[in-house]
Structure formats: C-alpha cells, structure tokens
Design a protein around this motif. Structure first.
Motif, PDB file in Angstrom:
ATOM      1  N   ALA A   1     -22.461  58.955  34.821  1.00 34.49           N
ATOM      2  CA  ALA A   1     -23.752  58.697  34.173  1.00 34.49           C
ATOM      3  C   ALA A   1     -23.779  57.313  33.538  1.00 34.49           C
ATOM      4  CB  ALA A   1     -24.027  59.777  33.130  1.00 34.49           C
ATOM      5  N   ALA A   2     -22.657  56.890  32.969  1.00 34.42           N
ATOM      6  CA  ALA A   2     -22.599  55.563  32.352  1.00 34.42           C
ATOM      7  C   ALA A   2     -22.748  54.463  33.408  1.00 34.42           C
ATOM      8  CB  ALA A   2     -21.293  55.391  31.588  1.00 34.42           C
ATOM      9  N   ALA A   3     -22.102  54.660  34.553  1.00 32.88           N
ATOM     10  CA  ALA A   3     -22.223  53.661  35.624  1.00 32.88           C
ATOM     11  C   ALA A   3     -23.673  53.540  36.075  1.00 32.88           C
ATOM     12  CB  ALA A   3     -21.329  54.053  36.795  1.00 32.88           C
ATOM     13  N   GLU A   4     -24.336  54.702  36.231  1.00 32.20           N
ATOM     14  CA  GLU A   4     -25.735  54.695  36.659  1.00 32.20           C
ATOM     15  C   GLU A   4     -26.662  54.189  35.557  1.00 32.20           C
ATOM     16  OE1 GLU A   4     -26.328  58.710  37.736  1.00 32.20           O
ATOM     17  OE2 GLU A   4     -25.001  58.630  39.488  1.00 32.20           O
ATOM     18  N   GLY A   5     -26.217  54.334  34.298  1.00 28.67           N
ATOM     19  CA  GLY A   5     -27.066  53.948  33.173  1.00 28.67           C
ATOM     20  C   GLY A   5     -26.850  52.540  32.683  1.00 28.67           C
ATOM     21  N   GLY A   6     -26.166  51.720  33.442  1.00 28.78           N
ATOM     22  CA  GLY A   6     -26.001  50.320  33.057  1.00 28.78           C
ATOM     23  C   GLY A   6     -24.585  49.805  33.144  1.00 28.78           C
ATOM     24  N   GLY A   7     -23.598  50.694  33.193  1.00 31.46           N
ATOM     25  CA  GLY A   7     -22.207  50.248  33.236  1.00 31.46           C
ATOM     26  C   GLY A   7     -21.883  49.458  34.486  1.00 31.46           C
ATOM     27  N   ALA A   8     -22.380  49.908  35.636  1.00 28.61           N
ATOM     28  CA  ALA A   8     -22.121  49.183  36.874  1.00 28.61           C
ATOM     29  C   ALA A   8     -22.752  47.795  36.834  1.00 28.61           C
ATOM     30  CB  ALA A   8     -22.656  49.986  38.065  1.00 28.61           C
ATOM     31  N   ALA A   9     -23.935  47.716  36.236  1.00 32.02           N
ATOM     32  CA  ALA A   9     -24.601  46.412  36.128  1.00 32.02           C
ATOM     33  C   ALA A   9     -23.811  45.472  35.226  1.00 32.02           C
ATOM     34  CB  ALA A   9     -26.022  46.604  35.584  1.00 32.02           C
ATOM     35  N   VAL A  10     -23.231  46.024  34.156  1.00 33.12           N
ATOM     36  CA  VAL A  10     -22.435  45.193  33.237  1.00 33.12           C
ATOM     37  C   VAL A  10     -21.232  44.605  33.956  1.00 33.12           C
ATOM     38  CG1 VAL A  10     -20.920  45.265  31.215  1.00 33.12           C
ATOM     39  CG2 VAL A  10     -23.175  46.352  31.130  1.00 33.12           C
ATOM     40  N   THR A  11     -20.488  45.442  34.671  1.00 35.51           N
ATOM     41  CA  THR A  11     -19.287  44.938  35.342  1.00 35.51           C
ATOM     42  C   THR A  11     -19.652  43.966  36.465  1.00 35.51           C
ATOM     43  OG1 THR A  11     -19.259  46.902  36.778  1.00 35.51           O
ATOM     44  CG2 THR A  11     -17.917  46.976  34.778  1.00 35.51           C
ATOM     45  N   ALA A  12     -20.783  44.222  37.139  1.00 41.85           N
ATOM     46  CA  ALA A  12     -21.214  43.293  38.199  1.00 41.85           C
ATOM     47  C   ALA A  12     -21.611  41.951  37.600  1.00 41.85           C
ATOM     48  CB  ALA A  12     -22.374  43.906  38.975  1.00 41.85           C
ATOM     49  N   GLU A  13     -22.319  41.985  36.480  1.00 44.83           N
ATOM     50  CA  GLU A  13     -22.755  40.745  35.828  1.00 44.83           C
ATOM     51  C   GLU A  13     -21.569  39.902  35.380  1.00 44.83           C
ATOM     52  OE1 GLU A  13     -25.159  39.405  31.772  1.00 44.83           O
ATOM     53  OE2 GLU A  13     -25.413  41.439  32.578  1.00 44.83           O
ATOM     54  N   HIS A  14     -20.513  40.587  34.914  1.00 49.98           N
ATOM     55  CA  HIS A  14     -19.324  39.844  34.452  1.00 49.98           C
ATOM     56  C   HIS A  14     -18.389  39.492  35.596  1.00 49.98           C
ATOM     57  CE1 HIS A  14     -19.660  39.977  30.006  1.00 49.98           C
ATOM     58  NE2 HIS A  14     -20.431  41.043  30.242  1.00 49.98           N
ATOM     59  N   GLY A  15     -18.686  39.998  36.797  1.00 57.44           N
ATOM     60  CA  GLY A  15     -17.841  39.666  37.943  1.00 57.44           C
ATOM     61  C   GLY A  15     -16.482  40.339  37.904  1.00 57.44           C
ATOM     62  N   LEU A  16     -16.462  41.645  37.633  1.00 56.27           N
ATOM     63  CA  LEU A  16     -15.190  42.376  37.556  1.00 56.27           C
ATOM     64  C   LEU A  16     -14.425  42.213  38.869  1.00 56.27           C
ATOM     65  CD1 LEU A  16     -13.605  44.370  35.690  1.00 56.27           C
ATOM     66  CD2 LEU A  16     -14.620  46.215  37.026  1.00 56.27           C
ATOM     67  N   PRO A  17     -13.191  41.711  38.820  1.00 57.29           N
ATOM     68  CA  PRO A  17     -12.444  41.421  40.056  1.00 57.29           C
ATOM     69  C   PRO A  17     -11.776  42.665  40.622  1.00 57.29           C
ATOM     70  CG  PRO A  17     -11.106  40.864  38.173  1.00 57.29           C
ATOM     71  CD  PRO A  17     -12.431  41.351  37.615  1.00 57.29           C
ATOM     72  N   ASP A  18     -11.163  42.513  41.792  1.00 55.86           N
ATOM     73  CA  ASP A  18     -10.340  43.582  42.344  1.00 55.86           C
ATOM     74  C   ASP A  18      -9.208  43.900  41.358  1.00 55.86           C
ATOM     75  OD1 ASP A  18     -11.869  43.625  44.608  1.00 55.86           O
ATOM     76  OD2 ASP A  18     -10.517  42.351  45.776  1.00 55.86           O
ATOM     77  N   GLY A  19      -8.983  45.171  41.154  1.00 62.22           N
ATOM     78  CA  GLY A  19      -7.974  45.566  40.168  1.00 62.22           C
ATOM     79  C   GLY A  19      -8.510  45.629  38.765  1.00 62.22           C
ATOM     80  N   GLY A  20      -9.773  45.232  38.597  1.00 61.65           N
ATOM     81  CA  GLY A  20     -10.346  45.217  37.253  1.00 61.65           C
ATOM     82  C   GLY A  20     -10.593  46.587  36.674  1.00 61.65           C
TER      83      GLY A  20
END
Length: 406
Positions: A196-215
């Motif tokens: 639910a957190a990923a769907e509620g904005g968490g995925a957007a946060v990590t994408a915006e910060h450019g979470l790398p492989d292994g992140g």
C-alpha cells in the motif's frame, strides 16, 4: 528415580533433563555398570533401568539403549504389564534423544494404547503422555506436543504451580505455536503495508531519488540508518541471505548513498532525504490502514520490550534500540519489524548451529533432516519472547493482530 543422584532440572527451551550433579551421577553409573547383574528378574530389570536412565540423562545414549532394551525384554518376559509399558516408554525416550523420531513415536503410540488398558499404571499413565509430548516437541510436531502435554496435566489432576516442569512443557509448546501464528500475521500485515505504501507514493519517492540496483537494502535498513551508523554485523544480520553484502554496500557507497566508517556504514545526505520521505509514506499508510491499533500496539510493545536480550543475533536488539516512531500506527510498524527480525536472527543462529549460513539453510529441500532440525530449533528460539507472557496474553496478541486489516 528417588535417589538424589538422579536429581535433575529441565531446560525450559529444549525440555531435556540436565543432571544437578553430573560428576556424582557419572561416578555412580560407572560403578553400577561394572557390577554383576542380579539373578532375580525383577531386581535385574531395576538394575538395567537405573543404569539406562542415568546414561540417558548423561547423554551416553548407546549405553542407555543397551540397558533399557534389556530392561524391556525382562519386563516382557516376566511382567507385570505396567512395568512393560514404563520400560517401553523409557526406551522410546532414548530413541527420541537419538533423533530416531519415527521409532520413538511408534513406541510411544504403543505405550498410550497399552497404557489405557493397564489400570495398574494408575497415576503413572500421565507420564506416558508427558514423554510422548516431549518426543513430538523434539520433532517439531507442535500441535501434537501441546495436546499430549494438556492431556498429561488433565490426567494428573490438581493444580499446576508456576515452575512445574509439566506446566513448563505446555507453556513452551504454546509459546512456539504463538510465535508461528504471530509470524504469519507479521508477513500478512507488513506485506500489506509495504504494498500500500508503494502504491501510495513510496514507489514515486524512490523513483524520484533514483534508487539504484541493490538499493532495496537501504529501505530494509531505514530505521537503523536514520538513527546513525550501522555496524556491519548488524547489516549482515538484517540481510543474512544476501550474497556479497559488503560488495553491495561498497557499491552503494561509491554511488554516494552510504559512507563507510570503519566497520560500519552511515547514510549519506541523499540517502537520509530519501529514507525520511519513505518513512513518512509508510507512516501515513499505516495510519490509514490501522487508525486505532492501541490493543495490538500495547501487546506488541509488551513482547518487544520483554524480548530484548533473547535473540542470538544482532538484528533484533539493534532495531529495537533504533526505533523513533511517535504515532501509534508507526510504532506498530516498527514493533512488527522488530519481531520479524527476531525471527530472522533465530533462523540464522539455528543454521549456524548446523554449520550453515542462512542462505545455505534456505536452499535445503524441505524433507532434509538438517533443515528440519534447523526449523525446529528456530521455532523454539523464536518462542522466547512469548514464554514471558501469560497464556491469555498470547491468545490476545494473535487475535489482535488477526483483527487488523491487511
């Protein structure tokens, strides 16, 4: 055995007897084993029985099997019927300690049937259920063990005082079953929160910060990294199945997400910024899913607080010390994570007792006896926090977690 030489105490986790004076019992055993066998069959049976029981308590299991097998043969040949049932039960106990569970259970099953037809056993019959329960407990057959222990207490009659070994056995098994039930709820609830957190904005946060492989490792370590440096043994404890963890951490440091500080890692400013945003999303999500988690939270915090120092790994205590959440839903998330890491610690420690890493243990097939020993040991260790609760509190905890949506 009434002699003080045979006095023992019960390990509250394994339920195995440990001699109060092993040196004195060993000296007696060596003398007794060297003595000639009495000619009277009843006296000879008692002679072999005492030697066999002493040898079992001292973990000299081959010697115990020889003497208790002879005691059983004498009981079969000369009776009475009650002595045969008890002799068979004592030999089954040795099979149990040798890890020959199928043989032990078959013998205990026979004892339970024969014992029900042997009224002269009298009050000794409840011991058959008690020992059968210990065999199931050793084999990781938790529900069967609890049933046997409950039956033994009922047949014995009278109240059981705290510290009673038979009550200990029931409590230990109920705690294991509670730990397993809580673990199922942890998986359900944390999976629901993170999705639910990923769907509620968490995925957007990590994408915006450019979470790398292994992140994803950073997200797992979020509470620890936001509290300060994370020692490498703690990072390994949180991620025991990650191959080449230090190489992954080095790569994250090279990309500016972490800083190496001796035998620890520290979140770099960009990592701190991302993790704070992720935590905010998780906290908001928890508040929506669990707006009033006070009952579950109070019970979880009771368990977590009492469990400090009971883990054989580094993850649980470190996570408990790093928690900083303020709202009730956020504190519940952190408490659930802490209990999950207690379970992670126990599996790592149980695998280590077999000379394996957590990753190697996870790769074993389900029917492998080593995997079964690891899982049984891990279940017993994971039950430590729940043995501190009253049985009503254990039941209330499982019910409270099950009532949470997820």
């Amino acid at each position: 055995m009434a002699s003080p030489l045979f006095a023992y105490h019960i390990d509250p986790e394994t339920l195995w007897e440990r001699s109060d004076d092993p040196a004195a019992l060993t000296a007696w055993l060596d003398r007794a084993a060297a003595q000639p066998v009495p000619g009277n069959p009843a006296v000879a049976r008692q002679h072999h029985t005492m030697i066999g029981v002493a040898a079992r308590i001292l973990r000299r299991l081959d010697l115990a099997e020889r003497h208790l097998s002879t005691a059983l043969r004498l009981a079969e040949e000369h009776g009475p019927a009650a002595s045969e049932v008890l002799a068979r039960s004592r030999l089954a106990h040795v099979f149990q300690w040798q890890g020959r569970f199928a043989e032990a259970m078959a013998e205990f099953d026979r004892c339970l049937v024969d014992g029900s037809r042997t009224p002269e056993l009298g009050t000794h019959f409840h011991f058959i259920f008690q020992h059968a329960g210990q065999c199931y407990y050793d084999a990781g057959e938790w529900a069967a063990a609890r049933h046997c222990f409950a039956t033994a207490l009922r047949l014995r009659g009278g109240g059981a005082e705290p510290g009673d070994p038979q009550l200990w056995a029931w409590e230990a098994t109920d705690s294991v079953l509670t730990a397993r039930a809580v673990h199922r709820q942890l998986n359900r609830l944390l999976t629901a929160i993170y999705q639910a957190a990923a769907e509620g904005g968490g995925a957007a946060v990590t994408a915006e910060h450019g979470l790398p492989d292994g992140g994803e490792l950073l997200l797992e370590l979020r509470t620890l990294l936001l509290s300060g440096p994370v020692l490498l043994p703690v990072a390994h404890a949180v991620h025991p199945r990650t191959p080449d963890l230090e190489a992954v951490l080095d790569e994250l440091a090279a990309q500016g997400w972490l800083c190496r500080q001796g035998r620890a890692v520290l979140a770099a400013p960009r990592c701190v910024a991302m993790l704070r945003e992720v935590v905010e999303v998780v906290d908001r999500t928890a508040a929506k899913l669990w707006p009033a988690p006070e009952l579950a939270l109070s019970l979880v915090e009771l368990v977590v607080g009492g469990a400090v120092g009971t883990s054989d790994g580094a993850a649980f205590d470190a996570w408990v010390g790093a928690r900083s959440a303020r709202t009730a839903p956020a504190r519940l998330v952190d408490g659930l994570c802490a209990l999950r890491y207690h379970r992670v610690d126990t599996h790592t420690a149980a695998a280590g007792a077999e000379g394996l890493s957590a990753a190697q243990a996870a790769a074993l097939p389900g029917e492998d006896p080593v995997k079964q020993r690891i899982d049984t040991r891990a279940d017993r260790m994971a039950a430590r926090p729940y043995r501190l609760l009253a049985k009503e509190q254990r039941a209330a905890l499982v019910e409270a977690l099950a009532a949470l949506p997820g």
